[in-house]
Design a protein around this motif. Structure first.
Motif, PDB file in Angstrom:
ATOM      1  N   HIS A 309       6.821  -7.913 -19.003  1.00 28.43           N
ATOM      2  CA  HIS A 309       6.104  -8.945 -18.232  1.00 28.43           C
ATOM      3  C   HIS A 309       7.043  -9.986 -17.604  1.00 28.43           C
ATOM      4  O   HIS A 309       6.640 -11.114 -17.346  1.00 28.43           O
ATOM      5  N   SER A 310       8.274  -9.572 -17.338  1.00 31.22           N
ATOM      6  CA  SER A 310       9.206 -10.499 -16.670  1.00 31.22           C
ATOM      7  C   SER A 310       9.052 -10.429 -15.153  1.00 31.22           C
ATOM      8  O   SER A 310       9.495 -11.328 -14.434  1.00 31.22           O
ATOM      9  N   VAL A 311       8.440  -9.336 -14.659  1.00 31.01           N
ATOM     10  CA  VAL A 311       8.175  -9.192 -13.229  1.00 31.01           C
ATOM     11  C   VAL A 311       6.687  -8.882 -13.055  1.00 31.01           C
ATOM     12  O   VAL A 311       6.171  -7.925 -13.633  1.00 31.01           O
ATOM     13  N   VAL A 312       6.016  -9.717 -12.275  1.00 29.51           N
ATOM     14  CA  VAL A 312       4.577  -9.565 -12.035  1.00 29.51           C
ATOM     15  C   VAL A 312       4.317  -9.802 -10.556  1.00 29.51           C
ATOM     16  O   VAL A 312       4.871 -10.726  -9.963  1.00 29.51           O
ATOM     17  N   GLU A 313       3.479  -8.958  -9.955  1.00 29.97           N
ATOM     18  CA  GLU A 313       3.103  -9.156  -8.551  1.00 29.97           C
ATOM     19  C   GLU A 313       1.707  -8.614  -8.305  1.00 29.97           C
ATOM     20  O   GLU A 313       1.296  -7.637  -8.951  1.00 29.97           O
ATOM     21  N   PRO A 314       0.951  -9.222  -7.380  1.00 32.50           N
ATOM     22  CA  PRO A 314      -0.374  -8.692  -7.053  1.00 32.50           C
ATOM     23  C   PRO A 314      -0.268  -7.315  -6.406  1.00 32.50           C
ATOM     24  O   PRO A 314       0.695  -7.034  -5.689  1.00 32.50           O
ATOM     25  N   LEU A 315      -1.243  -6.455  -6.683  1.00 34.46           N
ATOM     26  CA  LEU A 315      -1.298  -5.167  -5.994  1.00 34.46           C
ATOM     27  C   LEU A 315      -1.426  -5.415  -4.490  1.00 34.46           C
ATOM     28  O   LEU A 315      -2.050  -6.390  -4.065  1.00 34.46           O
ATOM     29  N   LEU A 316      -0.864  -4.503  -3.706  1.00 34.53           N
ATOM     30  CA  LEU A 316      -0.843  -4.685  -2.255  1.00 34.53           C
ATOM     31  C   LEU A 316      -1.643  -3.579  -1.555  1.00 34.53           C
ATOM     32  O   LEU A 316      -1.193  -2.433  -1.498  1.00 34.53           O
ATOM     33  N   PRO A 317      -2.827  -3.911  -1.020  1.00 37.42           N
ATOM     34  CA  PRO A 317      -3.525  -2.940  -0.171  1.00 37.42           C
ATOM     35  C   PRO A 317      -2.714  -2.706   1.103  1.00 37.42           C
ATOM     36  O   PRO A 317      -1.960  -3.584   1.530  1.00 37.42           O
ATOM     37  N   PRO A 318      -2.848  -1.543   1.737  1.00 37.46           N
ATOM     38  CA  PRO A 318      -2.044  -1.252   2.921  1.00 37.46           C
ATOM     39  C   PRO A 318      -2.489  -2.061   4.128  1.00 37.46           C
ATOM     40  O   PRO A 318      -3.644  -2.513   4.208  1.00 37.46           O
ATOM     41  N   ALA A 319      -1.571  -2.248   5.066  1.00 36.25           N
ATOM     42  CA  ALA A 319      -1.921  -2.917   6.323  1.00 36.25           C
ATOM     43  C   ALA A 319      -3.012  -2.104   7.001  1.00 36.25           C
ATOM     44  O   ALA A 319      -2.956  -0.880   7.068  1.00 36.25           O
ATOM     45  N   GLY A 320      -4.027  -2.783   7.493  1.00 32.64           N
ATOM     46  CA  GLY A 320      -5.161  -2.077   8.106  1.00 32.64           C
ATOM     47  C   GLY A 320      -6.383  -2.050   7.219  1.00 32.64           C
ATOM     48  O   GLY A 320      -7.486  -1.785   7.707  1.00 32.64           O
ATOM     49  N   ALA A 321      -6.192  -2.302   5.921  1.00 33.93           N
ATOM     50  CA  ALA A 321      -7.356  -2.399   5.022  1.00 33.93           C
ATOM     51  C   ALA A 321      -8.137  -3.658   5.375  1.00 33.93           C
ATOM     52  O   ALA A 321      -7.556  -4.700   5.688  1.00 33.93           O
ATOM     53  N   LYS A 322      -9.441  -3.568   5.334  1.00 33.47           N
ATOM     54  CA  LYS A 322     -10.286  -4.674   5.788  1.00 33.47           C
ATOM     55  C   LYS A 322     -10.765  -5.536   4.615  1.00 33.47           C
ATOM     56  O   LYS A 322     -11.258  -5.000   3.619  1.00 33.47           O
ATOM     57  N   PRO A 323     -10.637  -6.866   4.736  1.00 31.71           N
ATOM     58  CA  PRO A 323     -11.154  -7.745   3.679  1.00 31.71           C
ATOM     59  C   PRO A 323     -12.630  -7.479   3.416  1.00 31.71           C
ATOM     60  O   PRO A 323     -13.429  -7.387   4.354  1.00 31.71           O
ATOM     61  N   GLY A 324     -12.952  -7.297   2.154  1.00 33.95           N
ATOM     62  CA  GLY A 324     -14.339  -7.048   1.773  1.00 33.95           C
ATOM     63  C   GLY A 324     -14.644  -5.603   1.453  1.00 33.95           C
ATOM     64  O   GLY A 324     -15.615  -5.315   0.754  1.00 33.95           O
ATOM     65  N   GLU A 325     -13.833  -4.656   1.964  1.00 33.60           N
ATOM     66  CA  GLU A 325     -14.135  -3.250   1.671  1.00 33.60           C
ATOM     67  C   GLU A 325     -13.868  -2.956   0.197  1.00 33.60           C
ATOM     68  O   GLU A 325     -12.931  -3.487  -0.397  1.00 33.60           O
ATOM     69  N   ARG A 326     -14.728  -2.102  -0.363  1.00 32.43           N
ATOM     70  CA  ARG A 326     -14.596  -1.782  -1.784  1.00 32.43           C
ATOM     71  C   ARG A 326     -13.559  -0.690  -1.981  1.00 32.43           C
ATOM     72  O   ARG A 326     -13.543   0.305  -1.257  1.00 32.43           O
ATOM     73  N   ILE A 327     -12.689  -0.879  -2.939  1.00 32.31           N
ATOM     74  CA  ILE A 327     -11.674   0.120  -3.276  1.00 32.31           C
ATOM     75  C   ILE A 327     -12.343   1.255  -4.041  1.00 32.31           C
ATOM     76  O   ILE A 327     -13.135   1.021  -4.960  1.00 32.31           O
ATOM     77  N   SER A 328     -12.042   2.490  -3.636  1.00 34.93           N
ATOM     78  CA  SER A 328     -12.706   3.657  -4.224  1.00 34.93           C
ATOM     79  C   SER A 328     -11.715   4.520  -4.984  1.00 34.93           C
ATOM     80  O   SER A 328     -10.496   4.401  -4.825  1.00 34.93           O
ATOM     81  N   PHE A 329     -12.287   5.421  -5.812  1.00 31.46           N
ATOM     82  CA  PHE A 329     -11.487   6.344  -6.626  1.00 31.46           C
ATOM     83  C   PHE A 329     -12.093   7.729  -6.454  1.00 31.46           C
ATOM     84  O   PHE A 329     -13.250   7.942  -6.807  1.00 31.46           O
ATOM     85  N   SER A 330     -11.324   8.652  -5.887  1.00 33.40           N
ATOM     86  CA  SER A 330     -11.842   9.980  -5.557  1.00 33.40           C
ATOM     87  C   SER A 330     -12.443  10.663  -6.779  1.00 33.40           C
ATOM     88  O   SER A 330     -11.800  10.778  -7.821  1.00 33.40           O
ATOM     89  N   GLY A 331     -13.711  11.092  -6.637  1.00 29.64           N
ATOM     90  CA  GLY A 331     -14.382  11.797  -7.724  1.00 29.64           C
ATOM     91  C   GLY A 331     -15.050  10.899  -8.741  1.00 29.64           C
ATOM     92  O   GLY A 331     -15.719  11.378  -9.640  1.00 29.64           O
ATOM     93  N   VAL A 332     -14.873   9.573  -8.618  1.00 25.20           N
ATOM     94  CA  VAL A 332     -15.483   8.625  -9.558  1.00 25.20           C
ATOM     95  C   VAL A 332     -16.666   7.960  -8.867  1.00 25.20           C
ATOM     96  O   VAL A 332     -16.499   7.227  -7.887  1.00 25.20           O
ATOM     97  N   GLU A 333     -17.855   8.244  -9.357  1.00 22.00           N
ATOM     98  CA  GLU A 333     -19.073   7.695  -8.760  1.00 22.00           C
ATOM     99  C   GLU A 333     -19.677   6.639  -9.679  1.00 22.00           C
ATOM    100  O   GLU A 333     -19.368   6.569 -10.856  1.00 22.00           O
ATOM    101  N   GLY A 334     -20.578   5.841  -9.128  1.00 21.69           N
ATOM    102  CA  GLY A 334     -21.271   4.833  -9.938  1.00 21.69           C
ATOM    103  C   GLY A 334     -21.272   3.484  -9.266  1.00 21.69           C
ATOM    104  O   GLY A 334     -20.372   3.152  -8.477  1.00 21.69           O
TER     105      GLY A 334
END
Length: 386
Positions: A309-334
């Protein structure tokens, strides 16, 4: 072909050629054949012109798949009836195999068992490619129904033994002499306590069995899915130091709701407010709002951390991802919970399955955090995510 499918093909090709996908950037501006050429060039590997032409033909086919995907699957099923892979040497998959796998994955993973039975060669091939190329770590695994075997032999053996015992009993001579009968009775008498003791032991074992069974709560824990979390792409509009806590920062984050959310994060030791301004993040938006050192927080910024835990950074969505869109996981429903219940410790049970892979791609059990523009990433490889 939509951008999500192209990104899946790019990820599969990078895995096949052992190329870091971060080096290549996104997939939106390129067609599938250009993506393949870029990955091949980055890998430094050489392929014959004949093999290359065959791969390009399959990539053309993958990019132009008809809307009626099941008809395409039936056609491919005929093709695969006489060979193990789409294109390759015997059992060795090619770039064409992994690209076709990625383009068809979303169509196959949702098929019913009855539909899968209609295309057995495709299902066999999909299962082989996902295992051979280790693609189930990038995409949700395609489930394959294996045949069930009923082992009737053991039952027959028991019946035969029972018949043999009955036969022996019938053939045994009846006692004629009284003294012999009395002797045999006396010999049998000492065995009665043994039988009684055996029955008592069996009864004790039967009582112990329920206690040895796995407790239901343990099973419930394994059922918790990342789908319970509402993880959205957020854009940090503004960040500043917490007024009364040196280790905390306060951010205003836009998740496409028409207003910003105020979020408190423990990032002050690792990022400056200027570092975070105008940065995309992955934000859990259905945590229960609450105050952290008297400042209201309405979300949780997901961060990658190294082992100590000496290095911590927020995950980075790729350029072009739109604020508000839900992050998905292939094959995971619910559907996500409206608000996570802190008493159920749902978040604590899910986060141990969140980590970055050897390429820095953020995953849940090996399945990438996907946006419309590609996967979320981190510069910290094999990191925990919380």
């Amino acid at each position: 072909m939509d951008s999500k499918t192209k990104q899946m093909i790019l990820s599969a090709l990078c895995k096949h050629f052992s190329v870091d996908p971060i080096v290549l950037g996104g997939s939106d501006e390129n067609d599938v054949k250009t993506l393949y050429s870029n990955v091949l060039k980055a890998s430094g590997k050489q392929v014959s012109s004949q093999n290359n032409e065959e791969v390009l033909k399959w990539l053309d086919y993958a990019e132009g798949l008809p809307k009626d995907r099941f008809a395409a699957l039936e056609k491919l099923n005929v093709e695969l009836a006489v060979k193990s892979v789409v294109l390759g040497n015997g059992l060795t998959p090619s770039a064409a195999d992994v690209a076709m796998f990625a383009s068809l994955h979303s169509s196959v993973i949702g098929l019913s068992d009855s539909d899968k039975e209609k295309i057995p060669h495709v299902i066999r091939w999909m299962n082989y490619i996902q295992i051979k190329e280790d693609l189930s770590t990038l995409f949700g695994p395609v489930s394959v129904k294996l045949p069930q075997f009923d082992f009737e032999v053991s039952k027959n053996v028991v019946k035969l033994d029972a018949n043999a015992n009955t036969k022996k009993a019938a053939e045994s001579p009846k006692p004629v002499d009284k003294s012999e009968a009395q002797t045999s009775t006396k010999k049998a008498e000492p065995e009665e306590p043994k039988k009684k003791a055996t029955k008592e032991k069996d009864a004790k074992k039967e009582k112990k069995k329920p206690a040895e069974a796995a407790p239901p709560p343990a099973n419930k824990e394994t059922e918790l899915s990342v789908s319970l979390l509402n993880i959205q792409v957020g854009l940090i509009r503004k960040a500043w130091k917490h007024p009364s806590a040196d280790s905390l920062l306060v951010e205003e984050i836009d998740v496409g709701e028409g207003k910003v959310r105020q979020v408190v994060s423990g990032l002050a030791k690792f990022c400056s407010p200027d570092d975070l301004a105008n940065r995309l993040v992955a934000l859990i938006t259905n945590v229960k709002p609450g105050k952290l050192r008297d400042v209201m927080s309405e979300g949780l910024v997901l961060c990658a951390s190294n082992e100590d835990h000496s290095v911590v950074e927020p995950l980075l969505p790729p350029a072009g991802a739109k604020p508000g869109e839900r992050i998905s996981f292939s094959g995971v429903e619910g559907k996500p919970e409206d608000v996570l219940n802190p008493k159920k410790k749902q978040l604590e049970k899910i986060t141990p399955h969140l980590y970055t892979d050897e390429s820095g791609v953020a995953t849940y059990k090996g399945i990438p955090f996907m946006t419309s523009a590609g996967p979320c990433t981190s510069s910290i490889l094999k990191a925990t995510i919380k």
